[in-house]
Design an enzyme around this catalytic site. Structure first.
Site, short mmCIF file in Angstrom:
data_model
loop_
_atom_site.label_atom_id
_atom_site.label_comp_id
_atom_site.label_asym_id
_atom_site.label_seq_id
_atom_site.Cartn_x
_atom_site.Cartn_y
_atom_site.Cartn_z
N GLU A 247 40.93 37.11 27.70
CA GLU A 247 40.24 37.38 26.54
C GLU A 247 40.83 38.44 25.63
O GLU A 247 40.96 39.90 26.04
CB GLU A 247 38.63 37.77 26.76
CG GLU A 247 37.81 36.97 27.46
CD GLU A 247 37.54 35.43 26.49
OE1 GLU A 247 37.75 35.88 25.48
OE2 GLU A 247 37.19 34.62 27.18
N CYS A 281 37.37 43.08 19.13
CA CYS A 281 38.34 41.99 18.81
C CYS A 281 37.61 40.82 17.82
O CYS A 281 38.49 40.01 17.17
CB CYS A 281 39.05 41.32 19.99
SG CYS A 281 37.72 41.14 21.42
#
Length: 475
Positions: A247, A281
């Site tokens: 991730e 993010c």
């Protein structure tokens, strides 16, 4: 100040070294964590390897109750834990409380999915040669997990490593971020209150320069990493025979189309470009607004950004606090200054004070500027007018990243087109790309990583199918 122990095969321990944790807003010491020795790390990994069969055989009710216990205890200690997150991470209390609430849900969802975790049956007598045969298909753990967690959500992203591992019966060794180990160590404390077997979990705040030994260890066949792009891909290249979930980063785009509610879009983009000081993010970084509504939208957006409450993260009303360090804020400042020197205009913000950077809106940003091409990971967004959906979607896809995108529209045809065409792991219609429900599949493509989190998705990722064929059945 008391030293917080780490968790070695389910028990508290201290080593020969300590890690000092400081508050990003004012630099004061907020805690000290014990650091394990190499011998203690070896003991933790050996314990995880030794318990793998017993862990896989744990009854579902034992796994589910352990997860439910952690969920309940997080809820009971919510205010204390939120203050711990704010102390080590610097995020405002309002966001720290949200993170605790999400972690409560993450463990609850995991407990619920555990109770539903079951095999399936498949009749094989579709051809005469397989008469009387049936397959029983289950999912079994690939083995112990190495979970490497980041600093920006020190509690909930650690939960997303631990909870699915416990759910499927896989031991886990957690390496929290050196800047924010205290939240992960608290999760270890709550797990130690359960009936999980020794060796089922360890939380080891080792320095980053020692993480490579854990990554390389063949007794940890799964690596689940959340963090930077270069480190993530280097891990995958380093251990090509392991199952690696990444991730990584993003530079989330939001598209504002003519049928959007402009007030809603402006308020959501302003807030979620700057929540966590932009250190997410899926924070909004790029905004593509249809030229027909640019003149009406832009003043709304700038006003919404200017209206955000910045300052001391301990104040209940603060919406935007400091970045994780002054070095991080200086990097953001440098990227903005570089874009301005190349022709970008500052519509809001653009100033730094210590580790804090003001919520910033940029226009006329050159296409090759770092703030356009890379992940800012700070409270900065850029706005660009576009001529229609074709150009907007092309620009969204013109990125090395592909985590999530948001499209503000009420048009169902455009919504499904966005789902088809946008090169991202998730498309959010009518809201920012920053939306995430902890039970949904979450992850990206391109430099945003591989694999998916979200409880059931991660449980599938940590396991593989195993088939048993029954013969001679009177079907």
């Amino acid at each position: 100040m008391n030293v917080t122990p780490f968790w070695l095969a389910g028990r508290p321990a201290t080593g020969d070294d300590e890690l000092t944790v400081t508050h990003p807003y004012d630099g004061r010491v907020v805690g000290t964590a014990a650091v394990p020795t190499p011998a203690q790390v070896e003991e933790a990994v050996a314990a995880a390897d030794a318990v793998r069969a017993a862990a896989a055989a744990l009854p579902l009710h034992v796994r589910a109750e352990a997860l439910a216990h952690v969920s309940r205890r997080l809820a009971e200690r919510a205010d204390e834990i939120a203050r711990l997150i704010t102390g080590e991470n610097g995020k405002p209390l309002m966001w720290a409380r949200t993170e605790v609430a999400r972690a409560v849900s993450t463990f609850r969802f995991a407990a619920e999915e555990t109770r539903r975790w079951s095999g399936t049956a498949q009749r094989l007598d579709t051809d005469p040669a397989a008469a009387g045969r049936m397959a029983y298909i289950s999912r079994v753990p690939r083995g112990p997990v190495l979970g490497i967690a980041p600093f920006n959500f020190p509690l909930n992203l650690t939960a997303h490593k631990i909870a699915p591992a416990i759910a499927v019966g896989a031991p886990i060794v957690v390496k929290p971020a050196p800047a924010t180990p205290l939240s992960a160590l608290l999760l270890g404390e709550l797990l130690a209150e359960t009936d999980l077997p020794a060796g089922m979990f360890s939380v080891l705040p080792v320095p980053n320069d020692r993480a490579g030994d854990l990554v390389d260890d063949p007794r940890l066949p799964i690596v689940s990493f959340t963090g930077s792009v270069p480190v993530g891909w280097s891990i995958r290249d380093r251990v090509p025979r392991k199952h690696v979930t990444l991730e990584l980063g993003g530079n989330g785009a939001a598209v504002v189309l003519p049928d959007a509610d402009l007030d809603w879009a402006a308020s959501r983009i302003a807030l979620f470009s700057n929540y966590q000081a932009g250190q997410s993010c899926i924070a909004v970084q790029r905004v593509y607004v249809d030229r027909s509504v640019e003149e009406a939208f832009l003043p709304r957006l700038v006003a919404a950004v200017d209206g955000l409450v910045t300052g001391d993260p301990w104040d209940d009303g603060t919406q935007v606090g400091p970045l994780v360090s002054e070095d991080a804020a200086r990097r953001v400042e440098g990227w903005v200054d570089e874009a301005v020197a190349a022709g970008a205009r500052v519509l809001a913000g653009g100033t730094r004070e210590g580790a804090s950077y003001a919520p910033t809106v940029l226009a006329d940003v050159p296409a090759d500027a770092k703030v356009a091409r890379e992940e800012v990971f700070g409270p900065v967004l850029l706005v660009q007018a576009v001529d229609g959906v074709d150009e907007a979607f092309k620009l969204v896809n013109d990125s090395a990243f592909g985590l999530q995108a948001g499209v503000f529209t009420r048009n169902l045809d455009i919504a499904f087109r966005a789902h088809r065409e946008l090169e991202v792991g998730g498309v959010v219609i009518g809201d920012v790309p920053s939306y995430r429900a902890d039970q949904m599949p979450y992850g990206g493509v391109k430099d945003s990583g591989v694999g998916r989190e979200g409880l059931r998705s991660a449980m599938a990722d940590y396991t593989e199918e195993k088939v048993m064929v029954l013969t001679g059945l009177p079907l």
